[in-house]
Scaffold this motif. Structure first.
Motif, short mmCIF file in Angstrom:
data_model
loop_
_atom_site.label_atom_id
_atom_site.label_comp_id
_atom_site.label_asym_id
_atom_site.label_seq_id
_atom_site.Cartn_x
_atom_site.Cartn_y
_atom_site.Cartn_z
N GLU A 160 0.96 -13.67 0.75
CA GLU A 160 0.06 -13.57 -0.72
C GLU A 160 -1.36 -13.85 -0.09
N ASP A 162 -5.12 -12.56 1.62
CA ASP A 162 -5.40 -10.84 0.93
C ASP A 162 -5.51 -9.67 1.70
N PHE A 163 -5.37 -10.52 3.01
CA PHE A 163 -5.26 -8.62 4.12
C PHE A 163 -3.69 -9.48 4.27
N LYS A 165 -2.31 -7.87 1.74
CA LYS A 165 -2.14 -7.88 0.36
C LYS A 165 -3.04 -6.14 0.43
N ALA A 166 -4.29 -6.92 1.33
CA ALA A 166 -5.00 -5.47 1.70
C ALA A 166 -4.09 -3.86 2.43
N ARG A 168 -0.95 -3.55 2.78
CA ARG A 168 -0.42 -3.70 1.55
C ARG A 168 -0.92 -2.05 0.70
N GLY A 169 -1.70 -2.41 0.66
CA GLY A 169 -2.52 -1.54 0.14
C GLY A 169 -2.71 -0.28 0.90
N LEU A 170 -3.47 0.01 1.99
CA LEU A 170 -3.94 0.93 2.90
C LEU A 170 -1.98 1.22 3.47
N GLY A 171 -1.36 1.34 3.13
CA GLY A 171 -0.07 2.03 2.99
C GLY A 171 0.92 1.10 4.43
N ALA A 172 0.25 -0.25 4.48
CA ALA A 172 1.72 -0.70 5.40
C ALA A 172 3.19 -1.29 4.92
N THR A 176 5.60 -3.53 9.13
CA THR A 176 4.05 -3.76 9.64
C THR A 176 3.76 -4.97 9.36
N ARG A 180 3.24 -7.53 12.32
CA ARG A 180 1.92 -7.64 12.39
C ARG A 180 1.23 -8.77 11.68
N HIS A 181 1.56 -8.87 10.54
CA HIS A 181 0.41 -9.89 9.81
C HIS A 181 0.94 -11.46 9.68
N PRO A 184 2.66 -13.64 13.85
CA PRO A 184 1.74 -14.27 14.59
C PRO A 184 1.66 -15.64 13.08
N HIS A 185 1.00 -15.96 12.35
CA HIS A 185 0.13 -16.85 11.87
C HIS A 185 1.46 -17.95 11.76
N LEU B 67 1.62 -2.31 -6.88
CA LEU B 67 1.03 -4.16 -6.30
C LEU B 67 0.89 -5.19 -6.51
N ARG B 98 -0.04 5.29 -0.75
CA ARG B 98 -0.78 3.94 -0.23
C ARG B 98 -1.24 4.29 0.99
N PHE B 106 -10.92 -4.22 -1.23
CA PHE B 106 -11.38 -5.53 -2.53
C PHE B 106 -11.83 -6.51 -2.12
N SER B 111 -11.61 -12.57 3.76
CA SER B 111 -10.22 -12.66 3.85
C SER B 111 -8.63 -11.12 3.57
N ALA B 112 -9.43 -10.16 4.18
CA ALA B 112 -8.94 -9.45 3.62
C ALA B 112 -8.29 -8.56 4.58
N ASN B 114 -6.72 -9.62 8.42
CA ASN B 114 -6.06 -10.31 9.59
C ASN B 114 -7.10 -11.11 10.59
#
Lengths: 269, 340
Positions: A160, A162-163, A165-166, A168-172, A176, A180-181, A184-185, B67, B98, B106, B111-112, B114
C-alpha cells in the motif's frame, strides 16, 4: 547509544567470523583425523598434544570440533534457506494477494507454528531415515512460519506504499512491483530473521543429534559429542566442555549479529 | 478559450465515464462510494474535479486506472478510453494503458518514489517496459524529459536517490516519469497539495506548458478552487460520490446553480472579505451509510425542503455543457442571485 548498538553488531560479527574462519581452516587442515582413534590416548586431559583433550576412543576433540563446524554451518545455512524460500512463497502470496489466500495460508502457518518445533522435527526424522539432509529439511520446515509472517508483514506494509501505487499507476506489472519495489524493503527484516534462525538451527541440530536422531556416528557433530560425553562426565569433564562452549558461542554470535542488524535497521528507519 | 472549446468539442472524447458506480464491500454490507458519475475528457482538454475531502475525487481517479483498493469495486457503469470499453475486472487491459496512454501523478512526491532505488532506475522503468528501449536509450530519454520539465543537471540526478531532492524537484521528476511514454491523458491527483505555494505555481505552470506543447489532456483533481479555476477548461464539482454540477469555469464562477457550488465559492477567502468571518459550510459530508435517498446535500443546504429529503434530484442542463443536480436548478433563475 550508538556505540552500544555497534558493540552488539561488532561482537556478533567477530564471533561469527571467527567460527567461519575455523570452519574454513578445517576444510584444509585438522590437527588429527576427526575419526582417527587411538585407544592408548583415550580420555586424555587437555594438553599440548591435544588442546581440548581426547574422547573415549582417543579421538582428538579439537579436530572433531573443527569438523563439527562444517556440520553446524551446513545445517544452519541450508535449513535457513529452506525456511526463507518456503516462507517467501507463502508470505508473499498471502501478503500480496490478500483476501482468502491470505486467510488460508496464514491459518496453515498458525497451525504449523502452534506445533512444537522440535516435536515436529522428531516426527519427521522418525518417519524418514535419521541423517543430515533429513535433519536439515526438518529444521527448515520449522522456520517457514516465522519467515512467512515477517515477509507477509512486509508485503502488507509496502503493497500500500505510495511509491508502489505510483509505480502501478505508471504501468508496472506484478513482477516489477514485487521484486523491484517490495522485496528490497522486506529484505532487511528477512536478514534479521535469518540470523536468529541460524542460531536456532544449530541448537536444534545439536538437540536432535544429542537425542541420536540427527547426524549419525561417526560423523562429528557438536550435539552428538555432548551425547557421547555424558557417560564420562566425572572422568573427563573437558569432553563435554568443548562442544558445549562452541554451541553456546555460535548461538550467542548469531543472536548478537541478528540483534545488531535489527538495531542498525531500526535506527535508520 | 471559448473558440478552442468549440473546436475540441467536435472531436471524439478521449475518456468517457458513464454512470459509474463504485462500492465499498464492508463485512455483511455494501456501501456506495461513487453513484452514477458521468464525465468526459476530450483530447487536449483540462478538466478539473473539485470537492471536499471524502467526496470521492481520488476514488474516481483511481478507478479510471483500475487501481481501486482491494475493498472497493466497480458495481456498474462504463469506462471508455479512445472509444474502447475497459472491462472492470481485467487487470491486463488496464495495465496496457497505464503509463502508456493514461499516466497518473500523485499528491505527495516524497513518498511516490521508491527510496531504495535511484531516480534513474525509476525514471527509465516505464520507457523500457512500454517503449522497449535499451538501458542507455532509456537514460537518454529520461535526461531529455528532465530537461523539458526544468530539472538541472539531469545526468547527475539520474544517479541520485530520491531523498536528496526537494519536494518540488521530486514532483518534476514524477511529471517527467509520467510523460515518458507520451500519454494522451494525465491524471493529476492533488499535484500541488504537498508543496509550498511558490513551488505550487511553478508546477502548475509546468502542467500548463505540457498541455500546450504536448497536447496532453489533464484531469486535475483538487480541493482548491483557485488552482482549478486557473488551470481548467471545464470543472466538475463532486459531493458525496456524485457530480453535483458541471460546466465551464465561466459557468460555475459566474452563474453557479447548485447550492453546494455556491457555498464553495462563498468559502473562498478574498481581500474584500478580509474583515468578515470566513464563511464555512455548516455540517459535514454525510458518511457512506448516511446518504439517504434524497439529495445528498439536503442536510447542509439552506434551500432544502421536503422534496430534497425524499427524492433524488434530476440532472438539469442549464445551458450548453453546464448542468446541475438540483431541484431548484430546474426553477430558472431561482438561485443565480444568491452569490455575493
Amino acid at each position: 547509544m550508538n556505540s552500544r548498538k555497534n558493540v552488539t553488531l561488532w561482537l556478533g560479527i567477530g564471533i561469527v567470523s571467527a567460527l567461519l574462519l575455523l570452519m574454513a581452516v578445517s576444510l584444509f587442515y585438522v590437527p588429527y583425523g576427526a575419526n582417527e582413534m587411538n585407544i592408548a590416548h583415550r580420555l586424555q586431559a587437555p594438553g599440548r598434544a591435544h588442546w581440548f583433550g581426547t574422547d573415549n576412543f582417543g579421538r582428538d576433540i579439537l579436530s572433531r570440533i573443527m569438523e563439527g563446524t562444517q556440520t553446524a554451518f551446513a545445517v544452519g545455512f541450508f535449513s535457513v534457506c529452506i525456511g526463507a524460500a518456503g516462507g517467501f512463497a507463502v508470505g508473499s502470496a498471502a501478503g500480496y494477494l490478500g483476501k482468502w489466500t491470505d486467510e488460508l495460508l496464514m491459518r496453515a502457518v498458525d497451525a504449523l507454528m502452534a506445533f512444537p518445533g522440535i516435536l515436529l522435527a522428531l516426527i519427521f526424522v522418525t518417519i524418514f531415515k535419521a541423517s543430515l539432509p533429513q535433519t536439515v529439511i526438518a529444521i527448515g520446515v520449522i522456520f517457514i512460519p516465522g519467515f512467512a509472517r515477517v515477509i507477509r508483514g512486509g508485503f502488507l506494509q509496502y503493497k500500500e506504499a505510495d511509491f508502489v501505487k505510483a509505480a502501478r499507476g505508471l504501468g508496472a506489472g506484478h513482477g516489477t512491483v514485487i521484486f523491484r519495489h517490495i522485496v528490497p524493503h522486506v529484505l532487511s527484516s528477512v536478514i534479521v530473521t535469518a540470523s536468529l534462525c541460524f542460531s536456532t538451527a544449530i541448537l536444534a541440530e545439536a538437540a536432535l543429534s544429542y537425542l541420536g536422531l540427527g547426524v549419525q556416528p561417526p560423523d562429528p557433530s557438536w550435539g552428538r559429542m555432548l551425547n557421547e560425553s555424558q557417560s564420562y562426565m566425572n572422568k573427563a569433564p573437558w569432553f563435554a566442555l568443548a562442544p558445549g562452549l562452541f554451541i553456546t558461542a555460535t548461538v550467542l554470535g548469531f543472536n548478537l549479529l541478528g540483534d545488531g542488524i535489527r538495531d542498525l535497521r531500526d535506527r535508520r528507519a | 478559450m471559448q473558440a478552442s472549446n468549440e473546436e475540441t468539442d467536435a472531436r471524439l472524447p478521449l475518456l468517457e465515464i458513464r454512470d459509474l458506480h463504485v462500492e465499498l464491500t464492508a463485512p455483511r454490507r455494501r456501501l456506495p462510494v461513487l453513484e452514477g458519475v458521468r464525465l468526459e475528457v476530450r483530447p487536449g482538454e483540462t478538466v478539473g474535479i473539485v470537492g471536499e475531502s471524502g467526496c470521492g475525487k481520488s476514488v474516481l481517479s483511481l478507478s479510471l486506472l483500475g487501481l481501486l483498493p482491494p475493498a472497493m469495486r466497480i458495481r456498474e457503469g462504463e469506462i471508455r478510453y479512445a472509444s474502447e470499453t475497459l472491462p472492470h475486472a481485467d487487470e491486463e487491459s488496464f495495465r496496457r494503458i497505464r503509463g502508456k496512454e493514461i499516466a497518473m501523478i500523485f499528491q505527495d512526491p516524497m513518498s511516490a518514489l521508491n527510496p531504495a532505488l535511484t531516480i534513474g532506475d525509476q525514471a527509465t522503468e516505464m520507457a523500457r517496459l512500454h517503449l522497449g528501449l535499451t538501458r542507455r536509450e532509456a537514460r537518454e530519454h529520461a535526461a531529455a524529459l528532465f530537461r523539458k520539465v526544468g530539472l538541472p543537471r539531469p545526468e547527475a540526478l539520474l544517479r541520485d536517490y530520491p531523498h536528496r531532492l526537494s519536494g518540488g524537484m521530486l514532483q518534476r521528476v514524477m511529471i517527467a516519469i509520467a510523460l515518458s511514454c507520451g500519454p494522451k491523458l494525465l491524471i493529476a491527483d492533488e499535484p500541488t497539495t504537498a508543496l509550498d505555494v511558490t513551488i505550487q505555481a511553478q508546477i502548475l505552470d509546468l502542467l500548463r506548458k505540457i498541455r500546450e506543447e504536448e497536447g496532453t489532456a489533464i484531469l486535475l483533481v483538487s480541493h482548491d478552487l483557485g488552482v482549478i479555476a486557473d488551470m481548467c477548461d471545464r470543472i466538475a464539482v463532486m459531493y458525496a460520490g456524485q457530480i453535483v454540477e458541471e460546466g465551464t469555469v465561466a459557468d460555475l464562477f459566474d452563474s453557479p446553480k447548485h447550492p453546494y457550488t455556491i457555498a464553495l465559492l462563498n468559502a473562498i477567502p478574498t481581500p474584500a472579505k478580509k474583515h468578515e468571518k470566513l464563511f464555512a459550510i455548516p455540517g459535514t459530508v454525510p458518511a457512506l451509510n448516511e446518504r439517504g435517498t434524497g439529495c445528498r446535500f439536503h442536510s447542509r443546504c439552506p434551500h432544502a425542503d421536503e422534496r430534497c429529503l425524499l427524492q433524488a434530484p434530476p440532472v438539469v442542463t442549464v445551458r450548453g455543457v453546464h448542468s446541475a443536480r438540483c431541484w431548484l436548478a430546474a426553477e430558472e433563475g431561482g438561485l443565480s442571485n444568491a452569490v455575493g
